[in-house]
Scaffold this active site. Structure first.
Site, PDB file in Angstrom:
ATOM      1  N   LYS A 218       0.865  -1.186   0.000  1.00  0.00           N
ATOM      2  CA  LYS A 218       0.000   0.000   0.000  1.00  0.00           C
ATOM      3  C   LYS A 218       0.893   1.225   0.000  1.00  0.00           C
ATOM      4  CE  LYS A 218      -4.531   0.722   0.230  1.00  0.00           C
ATOM      5  NZ  LYS A 218      -5.641  -0.149  -0.182  1.00  0.00           N
TER       6      LYS A 218
HETATM    7  P1  NAD Z   1     -12.897   7.674  -2.313  1.00  0.00           P
HETATM    8  O1  NAD Z   1     -11.839   8.652  -2.074  1.00  0.00           O
HETATM    9  O2  NAD Z   1     -13.398   7.490  -3.702  1.00  0.00           O
HETATM   10  O3  NAD Z   1     -14.141   7.979  -1.358  1.00  0.00           O
HETATM   11  C1  NAD Z   1     -14.035   8.112   0.036  1.00  0.00           C
HETATM   12  C2  NAD Z   1     -15.377   8.572   0.572  1.00  0.00           C
HETATM   13  O4  NAD Z   1     -15.290   8.682   2.001  1.00  0.00           O
HETATM   14  C3  NAD Z   1     -15.781   9.972   0.073  1.00  0.00           C
HETATM   15  O5  NAD Z   1     -17.188  10.013  -0.092  1.00  0.00           O
HETATM   16  C4  NAD Z   1     -15.354  10.884   1.227  1.00  0.00           C
HETATM   17  O6  NAD Z   1     -16.082  12.113   1.268  1.00  0.00           O
HETATM   18  C5  NAD Z   1     -15.670  10.000   2.393  1.00  0.00           C
HETATM   19  N1  NAD Z   1     -14.926  10.377   3.589  1.00  0.00           N
HETATM   20  C6  NAD Z   1     -13.636  10.792   3.680  1.00  0.00           C
HETATM   21  N2  NAD Z   1     -13.333  11.095   4.948  1.00  0.00           N
HETATM   22  C7  NAD Z   1     -14.441  10.817   5.672  1.00  0.00           C
HETATM   23  C8  NAD Z   1     -14.764  10.919   7.053  1.00  0.00           C
HETATM   24  N3  NAD Z   1     -13.871  11.374   7.930  1.00  0.00           N
HETATM   25  N4  NAD Z   1     -16.025  10.561   7.439  1.00  0.00           N
HETATM   26  C9  NAD Z   1     -16.928  10.112   6.542  1.00  0.00           C
HETATM   27  N5  NAD Z   1     -16.682  10.006   5.226  1.00  0.00           N
HETATM   28  C10 NAD Z   1     -15.454  10.359   4.808  1.00  0.00           C
HETATM   29  O7  NAD Z   1     -12.366   6.266  -1.719  1.00  0.00           O
HETATM   30  P2  NAD Z   1     -12.817   4.802  -2.117  1.00  0.00           P
HETATM   31  O8  NAD Z   1     -11.906   4.326  -3.183  1.00  0.00           O
HETATM   32  O9  NAD Z   1     -14.280   4.753  -2.302  1.00  0.00           O
HETATM   33  O10 NAD Z   1     -12.422   3.995  -0.795  1.00  0.00           O
HETATM   34  C11 NAD Z   1     -13.302   3.901   0.336  1.00  0.00           C
HETATM   35  C12 NAD Z   1     -12.853   2.759   1.225  1.00  0.00           C
HETATM   36  O11 NAD Z   1     -12.855   1.538   0.464  1.00  0.00           O
HETATM   37  C13 NAD Z   1     -11.429   2.873   1.774  1.00  0.00           C
HETATM   38  O12 NAD Z   1     -11.377   2.251   3.036  1.00  0.00           O
HETATM   39  C14 NAD Z   1     -10.604   2.091   0.778  1.00  0.00           C
HETATM   40  O13 NAD Z   1      -9.377   1.653   1.320  1.00  0.00           O
HETATM   41  C15 NAD Z   1     -11.554   0.950   0.520  1.00  0.00           C
HETATM   42  N6  NAD Z   1     -11.320   0.221  -0.735  1.00  0.00           N
HETATM   43  C16 NAD Z   1     -11.263   0.875  -1.933  1.00  0.00           C
HETATM   44  C17 NAD Z   1     -11.087   0.132  -3.091  1.00  0.00           C
HETATM   45  C18 NAD Z   1     -11.103   0.764  -4.453  1.00  0.00           C
HETATM   46  O14 NAD Z   1     -11.064   0.023  -5.446  1.00  0.00           O
HETATM   47  N7  NAD Z   1     -11.191   2.072  -4.594  1.00  0.00           N
HETATM   48  C19 NAD Z   1     -10.918  -1.258  -3.017  1.00  0.00           C
HETATM   49  C20 NAD Z   1     -10.994  -1.888  -1.777  1.00  0.00           C
HETATM   50  C21 NAD Z   1     -11.199  -1.121  -0.647  1.00  0.00           C
END
Ligand code: NAD
Length: 420
Positions: A106
């Site tokens: 990561k």
């Molecule tokens: P992203 O940046 O696209 O979205 C993050 C979301 O969380 C946004 O809506 C943001 O406003 C919100 N957010 C940020 N800080 C916050 C807070 N303090 N309280 C509430 N909401 C908050 O990110 P993503 O890619 O959707 O990832 C979200 C989660 O999923 C993370 O834990 C990431 O590690 C995990 N994840 C992502 C992927 C991927 O393919 N993108 C894959 C597996 C896991």
């Protein structure tokens, strides 16, 4: 985030528990406690106003026992070494639970993309990529998008790495734009995988999908696609949130309208969204709603000692990485709340990243239907395997997932033996 919270401790705790059930000795799992490689970099950037700012970045490889390190790049103000270390380790076990030939890594940069221009984000991306270039590569370590990064950022990473190498290297990152070798279906893959997980858990519990009440925290890549697919599947999404707070509507929110509003401008937040009959709620209130399914899809440590007792959902599907602190897990277990763990529920992203990499290194293209079908097969069989092993050990689904994952990683380590 509480000061004492260290997500890496969460990982070690659940790994030790699984190793105990598997009958492993301390030396069987000793090496798993230490990330293989950690790189910290300084990223000087010329800002739009002419000033120079130095950002801090990391790339950590937890394990390469089962294959090249694999895992996303996060751009967020809270990025820190313990968080990146935990996220890297979760990737090791996630790849193992769905049985794709990768280890875990990561990376992240301490920055707030919401406050940066596109030029500044591209400059950070390029210098960060150059700084971690000695560690990454299609056979070494393959980054992907995570919080605060997207396909455009992956395209700039691929371009920077290719410029440094002097030739086009598609397979160095996944989650790229389609025109740069990105996989059809990758941008929706994590949310689609969460949707398959929801369907699988509802089927096992004998709950019809139609009208099932859901709350989703986080409306980024993962949360928004999850919301869209569950809405299309007939579930009733009553609450969603982002960093600006949440929305609640008892009759169910109009998800397509919300997504259209958010997609108009990357700086649009839910606080600016209008719909008749909505109540504005905080992220804390969303987590405590009386719903059938709660889907945290934002950041880690959202369900913790301070709110676990107040959670009313019947089932939690962890779409984010590490949204439940381990002390909270114990409370949820006592309350009989089922938790489908992150390393299983959100694995769809890395599974389709694997498909992207396979297509890149073979120079072939799969259709979106092929990608989605193959994703469903892997998600369904991983879910069944975790469900069955948890049941036969009278354990939680998290422990079940780690029983499978830890065994696969330890078996690979033993087969390779210690070098030299
Ligand atoms: P992203 O940046 O696209 O979205 C993050 C979301 O969380 C946004 O809506 C943001 O406003 C919100 N957010 C940020 N800080 C916050 C807070 N303090 N309280 C509430 N909401 C908050 O990110 P993503 O890619 O959707 O990832 C979200 C989660 O999923 C993370 O834990 C990431 O590690 C995990 N994840 C992502 C992927 C991927 O393919 N993108 C894959 C597996 C896991």
């Amino acid at each position: 985030m509480s000061k004492t919270y260290n997500p890496y401790d969460n990982v070690l705790k659940v790994v030790s528990e699984a190793a105990g059930i598997l009958g492993y000795s301390d030396s069987d799992i000793e090496a798993l406690k230490y990330p293989e490689r950690e790189l910290k970099v300084a990223i000087p950037v010329r800002m739009d106003d002419g000033s120079t700012k130095v950002f801090e970045g990391y790339r950590i490889q937890h394990s390469t026992s089962r294959g090249p390190a694999k895992g996303g790049i996060r751009f967020h103000p809270d990025v820190n070494p313990d968080e990146v270390r935990a996220l890297a380790a979760w990737m090791t076990f996630k790849c193992a639970v769905v049985n794709i030939p990768y280890g875990g890594g990561k990376g992240g940069v301490v920055c707030d993309p919401g406050k940066l221009s596109e030029d500044e984000i591209r400059a950070i991306t390029r210098r960060f990529t150059a700084a971690i270039a000695p560690l990454i590569g299609p056979e070494q370590d393959i980054p992907a998008p995570d919080v605060g990064t997207n396909a455009a950022v992956m395209g700039w990473m691929m371009d920077t790495y290719s410029m440094l190498k002097g030739h086009c290297v598609h397979g160095v990152v996944t989650g790229k734009p389609i025109e740069l070798g990105g996989a059809l279906g990758r941008s929706e893959a994590t949310g689609r995988g969460v949707m398959f997980t929801v369907k699988n858990v509802l089927k096992k519990k004998g709950i019809p999908a139609q009208g099932t009440i859901v709350a989703i925290q986080g409306m980024g890549n993962v949360g928004s696609v999850t919301a869209k697919l569950l809405y299309q599947g007939g579930l009733k999404v009553v609450a969603v949130s982002d960093v600006s707070g949440g929305l609640y509507k008892k009759e169910g929110l109009c998800i397509p309208q919300i997504l259209e509003y958010l997609s108009k401008d990357r700086k649009n937040l839910l606080s600016g969204y209008q719909e008749e009959g909505i109540t504005r709620i905080s992220n804390a209130e969303l987590l405590e709603l009386d719903v059938k399914l709660l889907i945290p899809a934002a950041l880690e440590n959202q369900i913790n000692l301070s709110n676990a007792k107040k959670i009313k959902a019947d089932i939690i599907i962890e779409a984010a990485n590490g949204p439940t602190a381990s002390e909270a897990d114990d409370i949820l277990k006592k309350k009989n709340i089922m938790v489908v763990p992150d390393i299983l529920s959100n694995a769809g992203g890395v599974v389709v990243s694997y498909f992207e990499w396979v297509q890149n290194i073979q120079s072939v293209n799969w259709t979106e239907e092929t990608v989605n079908e193959k994703l469903k097969d892997i998600m369904d069989s991983a879910f069944d395997a975790v469900w069955n092993i948890a049941e036969s050990n009278n354990a939680t689904l998290r422990t079940g997932a780690y029983l499978i994952a830890v065994k696969r990683v330890v078996d690979a380590k033993k087969a390779r033996a210690i070098w030299p």
